[in-house]
Design a protein around this motif. Sequence first.
Motif, mmCIF file in Angstrom:
data_model
loop_
_atom_site.group_PDB
_atom_site.id
_atom_site.type_symbol
_atom_site.label_atom_id
_atom_site.label_comp_id
_atom_site.label_asym_id
_atom_site.label_seq_id
_atom_site.Cartn_x
_atom_site.Cartn_y
_atom_site.Cartn_z
ATOM 1 N N LEU A 1 39.071 36.680 48.870
ATOM 2 C CA LEU A 1 39.439 35.433 49.239
ATOM 3 C C LEU A 1 40.730 34.715 48.520
ATOM 4 C CD1 LEU A 1 36.153 33.841 50.657
ATOM 5 C CD2 LEU A 1 37.591 35.353 52.154
ATOM 6 N N SER A 2 40.995 35.390 47.433
ATOM 7 C CA SER A 2 41.952 34.817 46.625
ATOM 8 C C SER A 2 43.279 34.538 47.310
ATOM 9 C CB SER A 2 42.144 35.549 45.266
ATOM 10 O OG SER A 2 40.850 35.730 44.620
ATOM 11 N N ARG A 3 44.027 33.188 47.199
ATOM 12 C CA ARG A 3 45.132 33.000 47.629
ATOM 13 C C ARG A 3 46.203 32.865 46.647
ATOM 14 N NH1 ARG A 3 45.102 34.614 52.785
ATOM 15 N NH2 ARG A 3 43.121 34.011 53.766
ATOM 16 N N SER A 4 45.732 32.703 45.440
ATOM 17 C CA SER A 4 46.854 32.334 44.247
ATOM 18 C C SER A 4 46.126 33.149 43.040
ATOM 19 C CB SER A 4 46.761 31.090 43.894
ATOM 20 O OG SER A 4 45.466 30.583 43.463
ATOM 21 N N PHE A 5 47.365 33.239 42.045
ATOM 22 C CA PHE A 5 47.070 33.935 40.637
ATOM 23 C C PHE A 5 45.907 33.080 40.072
ATOM 24 C CE2 PHE A 5 47.797 32.885 36.043
ATOM 25 C CZ PHE A 5 47.601 34.206 35.646
ATOM 26 N N ARG A 6 45.898 31.759 40.029
ATOM 27 C CA ARG A 6 44.726 30.986 39.364
ATOM 28 C C ARG A 6 43.464 31.362 39.838
ATOM 29 N NH1 ARG A 6 45.644 24.611 38.883
ATOM 30 N NH2 ARG A 6 47.423 25.441 37.749
ATOM 31 N N THR A 7 43.037 31.371 41.274
ATOM 32 C CA THR A 7 42.051 31.785 41.753
ATOM 33 C C THR A 7 41.515 33.168 41.428
ATOM 34 O OG1 THR A 7 42.368 30.443 43.816
ATOM 35 C CG2 THR A 7 40.501 31.697 43.847
ATOM 36 N N ALA A 8 42.360 34.129 41.556
ATOM 37 C CA ALA A 8 42.086 35.378 41.081
ATOM 38 C C ALA A 8 41.761 35.609 39.609
ATOM 39 C CB ALA A 8 43.285 36.463 41.469
ATOM 40 N N PHE A 9 42.317 34.789 38.950
ATOM 41 C CA PHE A 9 42.263 34.637 37.341
ATOM 42 C C PHE A 9 40.620 34.379 36.922
ATOM 43 C CE2 PHE A 9 42.208 32.904 33.218
ATOM 44 C CZ PHE A 9 42.897 33.615 32.476
ATOM 45 N N LEU A 10 40.237 33.119 37.621
ATOM 46 C CA LEU A 10 39.146 32.439 37.457
ATOM 47 C C LEU A 10 37.838 33.405 37.998
ATOM 48 C CD1 LEU A 10 39.716 28.919 38.214
ATOM 49 C CD2 LEU A 10 39.507 29.840 35.895
ATOM 50 N N LEU A 11 38.212 33.996 39.076
ATOM 51 C CA LEU A 11 36.958 34.823 39.640
ATOM 52 C C LEU A 11 36.907 36.130 38.913
ATOM 53 C CD1 LEU A 11 37.604 34.577 43.431
ATOM 54 C CD2 LEU A 11 35.759 33.720 42.145
ATOM 55 N N ARG A 12 37.923 36.837 38.427
ATOM 56 C CA ARG A 12 37.835 37.867 37.493
ATOM 57 C C ARG A 12 37.093 37.692 36.407
ATOM 58 N NH1 ARG A 12 36.955 42.467 39.096
ATOM 59 N NH2 ARG A 12 38.144 43.523 37.601
ATOM 60 N N PHE A 13 37.309 36.381 35.621
ATOM 61 C CA PHE A 13 36.793 35.934 34.326
ATOM 62 C C PHE A 13 35.229 35.731 34.773
ATOM 63 C CE2 PHE A 13 34.790 32.609 32.237
ATOM 64 C CZ PHE A 13 35.162 32.998 30.727
ATOM 65 N N ALA A 14 34.851 35.076 35.811
ATOM 66 C CA ALA A 14 33.346 35.213 36.086
ATOM 67 C C ALA A 14 32.736 36.675 36.408
ATOM 68 C CB ALA A 14 33.198 34.249 37.220
ATOM 69 N N THR A 15 33.432 37.584 36.935
ATOM 70 C CA THR A 15 33.054 38.765 37.125
ATOM 71 C C THR A 15 32.892 39.438 35.743
ATOM 72 O OG1 THR A 15 34.243 39.108 39.168
ATOM 73 C CG2 THR A 15 33.585 41.034 38.196
ATOM 74 N N GLY A 16 33.884 39.313 35.071
ATOM 75 C CA GLY A 16 33.616 39.852 33.536
ATOM 76 C C GLY A 16 32.367 39.490 32.814
ATOM 77 N N VAL A 17 31.922 38.009 32.967
ATOM 78 C CA VAL A 17 30.696 37.573 32.228
ATOM 79 C C VAL A 17 29.697 38.158 32.888
ATOM 80 C CG1 VAL A 17 29.388 35.283 31.968
ATOM 81 C CG2 VAL A 17 31.843 35.226 31.810
ATOM 82 N N ALA A 18 29.506 38.393 34.067
ATOM 83 C CA ALA A 18 28.274 39.077 34.875
ATOM 84 C C ALA A 18 28.360 40.571 34.430
ATOM 85 C CB ALA A 18 28.468 38.804 36.285
ATOM 86 N N ASN A 19 29.512 41.064 34.480
ATOM 87 C CA ASN A 19 29.637 42.512 33.865
ATOM 88 C C ASN A 19 28.881 42.789 32.452
ATOM 89 O OD1 ASN A 19 32.147 44.934 33.148
ATOM 90 N ND2 ASN A 19 30.137 45.308 33.639
ATOM 91 N N GLY A 20 29.282 41.684 31.716
ATOM 92 C CA GLY A 20 28.481 41.998 30.135
ATOM 93 C C GLY A 20 27.123 41.516 30.275
ATOM 94 N N GLY A 21 26.576 40.672 31.299
ATOM 95 C CA GLY A 21 25.239 40.457 31.304
ATOM 96 C C GLY A 21 24.543 41.510 32.214
#
Length: 400
Positions: free
Chosen positions: A96-116
């Motif tokens: 659902l991303s519409r901007s660089f900022r949204t995609a950036f934040l969501l990929r960061f959150a995905t990375g956190v969960a990936n580590g977990g």
Amino acid sequence: MRKSKVHYAWVIVLAGTLVVFLSHGLGRMAYSVILPPMRAGLGLSYTEAGLIGTANFFGYLSFTVLSGLFAFKIGARRTIFSSLLVMGATLFLTGLSRSFRTAFLLRFATGVANGGAYIPTMALPASWFRKEKRGLASGLLTVGTGLGLFFTGTVLPPFMDRFGEQGWRYAWFLIGGSILLLSVPCFVLLRDRPSELGLSPYGKGGEEASSSVSLKGLLIKKELWQLGIIYFMNGLSYIVYITFYVSFLSEELKVPFVLAGRIFGLLGLFSIGSGVFWGWLSDLLGRARAFALAYISLALSCLMPLLFPNAFAYYASSIVFGLTLSSIPAMMAAASSDASSGTLAAFALGVATIFFGVGQTIGPGLAGYLKDVTGSFRGIFILSSLLSLVGAKVSLRLGG
């Protein structure tokens, strides 16, 4: 009641492989295939595309040690399940991303969960297998990464083409929904330790002596920090290839996008058994020599499309990289378990993975910037090969 001949440790391997498939194979590796149409759809520069990749790896880095501590405190099973739920949700929302900022934040959150999800899973063999079987078990878990790469490379390009310009969004919906659904059987099958089922770790021999190493004692062990440096070089070098190979083929070498995706999928296919092979090889030759050989193979895969710009080299590069992809993660999981007690295995791997994550955090952004400055992907792949050769040299300093 008839006793099962199959030790439950192998069920743990099966469930763990599914976790790795979801968290690493889909959640992380799919970005390389989705990147070209996603970059076009959001109007991103290559630097921004690289920074989104960096956000994912920075998130992964930020939670590696904490995931080990969570697994130690509340158990690997609950840590893994919770992380998969978060990962599925954030990947779905990425569509659902519409901007660089949204995609950036969501990929960061995905990375956190990936580590977990990933770190506690790769540490499970320390509890379920005796030492002489841990390399094999760790290698089998990495099969999930190869299966994920094969899926993303072969299924996602035609799937995205079917939906036109918005295809990249539907790809994220597909991946996120799949992870949410398949997290349930992972939770049902996983167990933290054999004693929960009245079992002992799988493998020959008597009970292994418990390691008396403390958290503080583990942190001052030279071996742990050597492993960290080796893992840093892997994170810095391999992620450049993973992130930009499809873009290099399709945009600079003019390979049709769907064909480039199939070449990338071949990488996944050949990586399926790579962790098993390299885990066995490290038992045979010693960790240091096996690490060095793996790095030399990675360097060769980066140089092939540069030295021989033809279809054969493109396929060969993907195959060689695939045959080596899971080598260092598999050997690192086994080496980290060997350097620590079973209960601290996830923490030890988490510490080593900090170095890996730092390398991954630096790599995509640096490579994207180099592409924007030079206008070519060639410098990126030369850099990746040189970093791999440095990794080989560093590996030989590790005691076998």
